[in-house]
Design a protein around this motif. Structure first.
Motif, PDB file in Angstrom:
ATOM      1  N   GLU B 317     -20.633  51.343 -60.119  1.00 14.88           N
ATOM      2  CA  GLU B 317     -21.448  50.201 -59.702  1.00 14.88           C
ATOM      3  C   GLU B 317     -21.621  49.214 -60.847  1.00 14.88           C
ATOM      4  OE1 GLU B 317     -24.849  51.912 -57.789  1.00 14.88           O
ATOM      5  OE2 GLU B 317     -25.695  49.913 -57.451  1.00 14.88           O
ATOM      6  N   LEU B 318     -21.937  49.747 -62.017  1.00 11.00           N
ATOM      7  CA  LEU B 318     -22.146  48.898 -63.186  1.00 11.00           C
ATOM      8  C   LEU B 318     -20.892  48.105 -63.517  1.00 11.00           C
ATOM      9  CD1 LEU B 318     -24.182  51.020 -65.740  1.00 11.00           C
ATOM     10  CD2 LEU B 318     -24.752  48.757 -64.918  1.00 11.00           C
ATOM     11  N   ARG B 319     -19.789  48.818 -63.502  1.00 13.18           N
ATOM     12  CA  ARG B 319     -18.531  48.172 -63.844  1.00 13.18           C
ATOM     13  C   ARG B 319     -18.255  47.022 -62.883  1.00 13.18           C
ATOM     14  NH1 ARG B 319     -15.368  52.712 -63.875  1.00 13.18           N
ATOM     15  NH2 ARG B 319     -16.448  53.481 -65.699  1.00 13.18           N
ATOM     16  N   GLY B 320     -18.436  47.334 -61.614  1.00 13.07           N
ATOM     17  CA  GLY B 320     -18.223  46.312 -60.602  1.00 13.07           C
ATOM     18  C   GLY B 320     -19.137  45.121 -60.805  1.00 13.07           C
ATOM     19  N   LEU B 331     -28.288  42.211 -61.352  1.00 20.28           N
ATOM     20  CA  LEU B 331     -27.830  43.146 -62.371  1.00 20.28           C
ATOM     21  C   LEU B 331     -29.006  43.959 -62.885  1.00 20.28           C
ATOM     22  CD1 LEU B 331     -25.243  43.945 -63.802  1.00 20.28           C
ATOM     23  CD2 LEU B 331     -25.780  42.278 -65.569  1.00 20.28           C
ATOM     24  N   GLY B 332     -30.129  43.251 -63.031  1.00 18.46           N
ATOM     25  CA  GLY B 332     -31.322  43.930 -63.513  1.00 18.46           C
ATOM     26  C   GLY B 332     -31.707  45.095 -62.617  1.00 18.46           C
ATOM     27  N   LEU B 333     -31.528  44.898 -61.322  1.00 16.85           N
ATOM     28  CA  LEU B 333     -31.863  45.979 -60.400  1.00 16.85           C
ATOM     29  C   LEU B 333     -30.983  47.192 -60.660  1.00 16.85           C
ATOM     30  CD1 LEU B 333     -32.375  44.103 -57.021  1.00 16.85           C
ATOM     31  CD2 LEU B 333     -34.105  45.262 -58.395  1.00 16.85           C
ATOM     32  N   ILE B 334     -29.724  46.889 -60.855  1.00 12.39           N
ATOM     33  CA  ILE B 334     -28.794  47.996 -61.100  1.00 12.39           C
ATOM     34  C   ILE B 334     -29.138  48.705 -62.402  1.00 12.39           C
ATOM     35  CG2 ILE B 334     -26.379  48.585 -61.472  1.00 12.39           C
ATOM     36  CD1 ILE B 334     -25.633  46.257 -59.706  1.00 12.39           C
ATOM     37  N   VAL B 335     -29.500  47.909 -63.398  1.00  9.00           N
ATOM     38  CA  VAL B 335     -29.855  48.512 -64.685  1.00  9.00           C
ATOM     39  C   VAL B 335     -31.092  49.397 -64.530  1.00  9.00           C
ATOM     40  CG1 VAL B 335     -30.745  47.982 -66.969  1.00  9.00           C
ATOM     41  CG2 VAL B 335     -28.765  46.759 -66.106  1.00  9.00           C
TER      42      VAL B 335
END
Lengths: 145, 514
Positions: B317-320, B331-335
């Motif tokens: 997910e991060l890579r994407g 992005l912050g949500l993913i982090v």
């Protein structure tokens, strides 16, 4: 985990005399005596910029002492197991101040900086990692750089 | 006078036997193993067509080597056993070859030697004459006999009993049989399966008989003193039989060892498969493939496997997200997800620490390569920081300061923890070693000692918790210093680093080994 040994009462730094009347309170005196203990603790804690309540056999206390010494702080250390009855009282008081310590049931080590309670080893570590410990020490006058 | 000589010789040779037995000790055990192997393994009939005359000769050569040492110290026998032996070897080779062809490839339950033949063997090996021939040959005989049967309870029977010329060969054979079975059952290292126990002793006994041959036969003093050449054909035949038996045992040992090797390789492969399966999260809950996992440990292993799965998804997910150049908010949500993911792992570990801290500390839940870098049950914060500093290149001045400060703080905290842990180790060691260790558990304060040690051991849990706490704090602080995008790259780096370590462990486990 701490093994309290019956030893002579040692005169405490800061000029506060520790009396050995620990186990003799009557029930209606208990609240006042605990207040006395708290005062005593407060007095001890204010005696130096950094005060550590420890136990001589406790390895976690060793960790805290090493950390502080490594930073260049010269804390005042009270080994509660060497203070006999008074030590036990202080330990009880500290347990009240610091509920739910994670050191496997032992209250110590407890650190006071600038007369105010900082906490146990996990609090000290957390403060150090997030960079708040050193400014705190400087404010209290324990570090000068 | 002859009697006196004989007795002195006997004492000397008995001494030799002990010394040479030490030499042959190495040969003795595998020999026994070989015997065992034959009993337990099913060998093809062509096994005996194998013509290792050279091997037999070599083996026998070692035997003779030791004998030469032994015989040379026999105190001035004054003959040349060496020359006798070498000549014997030549005859032995031809005898072995012919003999091999003659032997049928069956396990012989009953000895094939007729009694008359037995007696000839006995007579062929007179122990009483002081001739070099019989000296070395009987010494060799006794040597072989001692190598076959361990110097155990039966050894007292064997070495040169006093001249009992009244011993019947029948009785000797009986005695020999009893000796062999006794010794056989005394070999704990090669505990035989009960089914083969019946077959094996008789096999061994068959081996023993020709070798024990005339050791106890004191009746035949017929052979006069010889010097140099071996002339006696009976001795020659006996020696040939010895060699053949030795060769057989050697081959059986070889087969046994090969069997063991293949089993070992298979076991290794199975272990690797299991390891791979576990690390890939296909671990079946509750199966204790690796020794005795406590229930807490088993649960943790399952949860950890699931966490690893999740980790893989997060990384993807991060890579994407990074490649897609998402808005900072998304992005912050993913982090945040990643941060919670790590917190989840810390929570799992904390839970396990309460039930089984040693499973955590030994790192059996992690792969070998990860375990190399273990520090009190997990990663060392300053190590991770060092890696990250290189990965997160465009950093502002303030960020750099922050990260270096963080690195320094974590190093100081790690040092303090390590010192405290060292003191704990010392204290625990002192407690366990209190009093005199020589008396075992009979020390007066044993239980008290154990109670104190228990307490100290329990405080290990505290250290583990503090170490994990340090790791968690470091990660959180890292997140605070970095921007969202940098934090995403940071988590991606950490995740990839560990994924690579796990892949390395897999490669290591499955690497080809000769």
């Amino acid at each position: 985990m701490m093994r309290m040994q019956q030893q002579q009462v040692v005169a405490v730094e800061g000029g506060v005399v520790v009396s050995n009347g620990g186990g003799m309170e009557s029930p209606d005196d208990s609240s006042s005596s605990s207040a006395i203990v708290y005062e005593r603790v407060a007095a001890m804690a204010s005696g130096s910029a950094v005060v550590v309540f420890s136990a001589s056999g406790c390895c976690m206390c060793h960790v805290v002492k090493r950390l502080l010494l490594g930073l260049g702080v010269g804390p005042a250390v009270y080994e509660l197991d060497q203070l006999g009855g008074a030590g036990r009282e202080i330990q009880a008081a500290l347990a009240q101040l610091l509920p739910g310590s994670s050191n496997g049931g032992a209250v110590v080590p407890v650190v006071f900086v600038g007369g105010r309670l900082l906490g146990g080893v996990d609090k000290v570590m957390a403060c150090h990692i997030n960079g708040s410990l050193v400014p705190l020490l400087k404010d209290a006058g324990a570090l000068w750089l | 006078m002859v009697q006196g000589e004989e007795s002195s010789w006997r004492m000397a040779s008995a001494h030799d036997h002990e010394r040479a037995a030490v030499h042959l000790n190495q040969a003795a055990l595998p020999y026994h193993g070989g015997v065992q192997a034959h009993a337990s393994a099913a060998l093809p009939a062509s096994f005996l067509d194998f013509q290792p005359a050279a091997a037999a000769a070599a083996y026998f050569g070692e035997l003779e080597e030791a004998l030469i040492h032994g015989a040379a110290n026999a105190g001035g026998v004054g003959h040349h056993p060496g020359s006798m032996i070498t000549s014997d070897m030549h005859s032995a080779k031809s005898a072995a070859a012919g003999y091999l062809a003659a032997r049928p490839p069956t396990l012989e339950i009953f000895p094939s030697w007729p009694m008359r033949h037995q007696q000839q063997l006995h007579s062929g090996n007179s122990q009483q004459s002081v001739g070099s021939t019989t000296d070395s040959s009987s010494a060799r005989n006794t040597m072989a006999q001692m190598e076959l049967v361990s110097p155990g309870p039966a050894s007292s029977i064997r070495p040169s009993p006093p001249s009992s010329s009244e011993q019947q060969p029948q009785q000797q054979r009986q005695e020999v049989m009893m000796v062999t079975t006794d010794d056989y059952s005394y070999k704990p290292a090669f505990a035989p399966p009960p089914a083969t126990l019946a077959a094996a002793p008789s096999f061994q006994q068959q081996l023993q008989l020709p070798l024990h041959g005339g050791d106890h036969d004191k009746r035949k003093h017929g052979l006069a003193r010889k010097d140099g050449k071996l002339v006696d054909s009976k001795t020659e035949r006996r020696l040939a039989q010895n060699r053949e038996a030795a060769k057989k045992s050697r081959l059986r040992k070889k087969a046994y060892v090969q069997n063991l090797e293949t089993s070992r390789v298979r076991l290794q492969q199975m272990e690797q498969e299991l390891q791979r399966a576990r690390s890939q999260g296909t671990f079946l809950g509750g199966c204790s493939g690796s020794g005795d996992l406590s229930s807490g440990a088993a649960v943790f292993d399952m949860e950890y496997a699931r966490w690893l799965d999740d980790d893989g998804k997060r990384l993807a997910e991060l890579r994407g997200a990074l490649q897609a150049h998402l808005v900072d908010g998304n992005l912050g949500l993913i982090v945040e997800e990643c941060m919670r993911h790590y917190d989840e792992l810390f929570g799992l570990k904390e839970e396990l620490a309460r039930s089984d801290v040693f499973h955590l500390l030994t790192g059996s839940w992690a792969t070998p390569a990860e375990r190399c870098f273990f520090w009190i049950g997990g990663f060392r914060p300053s190590d991770i920081l060092k890696i990250l500093i290189q990965q997160l290149d465009p950093l502002t001045e303030q960020q750099l300061m922050g990260i270096y400060g963080l690195k320094q703080s974590s190093e100081q905290a790690e040092e303090a923890l390590a010192q405290g842990l060292q003191q704990l180790h010392q204290s625990l060691a002192d407690t366990v070693a209190a009093g005199t260790l020589n008396e075992g558990a009979a020390v007066p304060n044993y239980m008290g000692l154990m109670a104190i040690a228990l307490d100290k051991l329990a405080s290990l849990e505290g250290f583990y918790q503090q170490a994990d706490n340090l790791r968690k704090q470091t990660l959180h602080q890292m997140r605070r210093i970095l921007t969202t995008r940098q934090a995403a790259r940071c988590f991606l780096s950490i995740g990839e680093y560990y994924r690579r370590l796990r892949a390395l462990s897999n490669l290591w486990a499955s690497r080809p080994r000769e």
